[in-house]
Design an enzyme around this catalytic site. Structure first.
Site, mmCIF file in Angstrom:
data_model
loop_
_atom_site.group_PDB
_atom_site.id
_atom_site.type_symbol
_atom_site.label_atom_id
_atom_site.label_comp_id
_atom_site.label_asym_id
_atom_site.label_seq_id
_atom_site.Cartn_x
_atom_site.Cartn_y
_atom_site.Cartn_z
ATOM 1 N N GLY A 48 -8.525 48.923 -7.681
ATOM 2 C CA GLY A 48 -7.587 47.831 -7.894
ATOM 3 C C GLY A 48 -8.209 46.459 -7.732
ATOM 4 O O GLY A 48 -9.409 46.301 -7.519
ATOM 5 N N ASP A 99 -5.165 35.189 6.769
ATOM 6 C CA ASP A 99 -4.415 34.059 7.321
ATOM 7 C C ASP A 99 -5.332 33.135 8.115
ATOM 8 O O ASP A 99 -5.207 31.908 8.063
ATOM 9 C CB ASP A 99 -3.277 34.565 8.213
ATOM 10 N N HIS A 144 2.325 38.947 8.859
ATOM 11 C CA HIS A 144 1.508 38.656 7.683
ATOM 12 C C HIS A 144 2.382 38.390 6.465
ATOM 13 O O HIS A 144 2.120 38.875 5.375
ATOM 14 C CB HIS A 144 0.538 39.824 7.422
#
Length: 331
Positions: A10, A150, A179
């Site tokens: 992916g 983050d 998250h």
């Protein structure tokens, strides 16, 4: 070390697999996806770094075979976000995917370190925990929701705000909570180097940008995908920290991850003194070792602005976690 990437073909999986192929501590890299994993493995196998690469697809019990003898499993598998989608919109589709992956890991590699990237992380990690509990294989010290992006975004954006974009790699900003959206709480007051402007409007803007940075990428790609390259970079960085600690290669630096606070009940007490006892999972500062989480480290002093942000994060996380815990009853 043997590492397995599930979802390796992916948008995150391919660059992540490339980065892991370059890690000299990984001697075997196992790639699984429902399609194209063998092609990705063949491509990476031509790179002259130390690890051997093997690709697996569902045929011939491929998922289980990809997991045999693995030490660390990184899971970017799942549907990416599209314009207008929140992470919660992804829950049902990705919940089923992650549930089935967790079943295979619990049966085949129950002692592996499990790093969950699939969104929404806030709910996916509890799903994995519940599956492992069902198989009497749950060790909260070895399960991680990857929130490193983050922190990477926080350092980039704060350095830019300071007029020092080229120094972003030198910035360290703690980011705690979860998250997604308001569950992401950057502790900008603890930024090193410090934010040079004492400006509430700038603080609001930076906080929002860190919390919703993924939306920038989704919009910029015009519906063609979400954050893949930056996520792969962040996941490779966190994977390396886990591997380094597992091999006892160095004193583990403090890292941040979304984990079950039961991994260190004593350390969690100081966290709960700030956030309360309403959420069993939270992204916190951690020290890692050969068996996974050694200690949950305390927050430093937080500001009133950050305290308010943490309260919002806890309220949102309660629902996210409940969805994950209760998902098993729907499968």
């Amino acid at each position: 070390m043997k590492a397995t990437v599930i979802g390796a073909a992916g948008g995150i999986g391919q660059p992540l697999s490339l980065l892991l192929k370059q890690n000299p501590l990984i001697k075997e890299l196992s790639l699984y996806d429902v399609v194209n994993a063998k092609g990705v493995a063949a491509d990476l196998g031509h790179i002259n770094s130390a690890s051997l690469v093997h690709g697996f697809v569902p045929d011939n019990n491929g998922l289980v075979e990809s997991l045999r003898g693995t030490n660390i499993v990184v899971i970017p598998a799942g549907m990416p976000r599209k314009p207008g989608m929140s992470r919660d919109d992804l829950f049902n589709a990705n919940g089923s995917i992650v549930h089935d992956i967790a079943e295979a890991i619990a049966k085949t590699a129950p002692k592996a370190f499990v790093l969950v990237i699939s969104n929404p992380v806030n709910s996916m990690v509890p799903i994995v925990a519940e599956v492992f509990k069902k198989h009497n294989a749950y060790d909260p010290k070895r399960l991680f929701g990857v929130t490193t992006l983050d922190l990477v975004r926080a350092s980039t954006f704060v350095a830019e705000a300071n007029g020092k974009p080229h120094d972003a790699a030198d910035y360290v900003i703690p980011v705690v909570g979860g998250h997604s959206g308001v569950t992401i709480v950057p502790l900008i007051s603890q930024s090193k180097p410090a934010l040079t402007k004492d400006d509430r409007e700038l603080l609001d803007k930076l906080t929002h940008r860190i919390q919703f940075g993924g939306d920038e990428v989704v919009e910029a790609k015009n519906g063609a995908g979400s954050a893949t390259l930056s996520m792969a970079f962040a996941a490779a960085r966190f994977s390396d920290a886990v591997i380094q600690a597992a091999l006892g290669k160095r004193d583990s630096p403090v890292v941040y991850s979304y984990v079950d606070l039961a991994a260190d009940p004593k350390g969690a007490q100081e966290i709960k003194a700030i956030i309360g006892d309403k959420t069993p999972f939270f992204s916190v500062p951690l020290q890692l070792g050969p068996e996974g989480i050694v200690a949950i480290k305390p927050f430093n002093a937080i500001t009133e602005f950050e305290k308010t942000a943490l309260e919002k994060a806890v309220d949102a996380l309660k629902d996210n976690i409940t969805k994950g815990v209760e998902f098993k009853s729907k499968v």
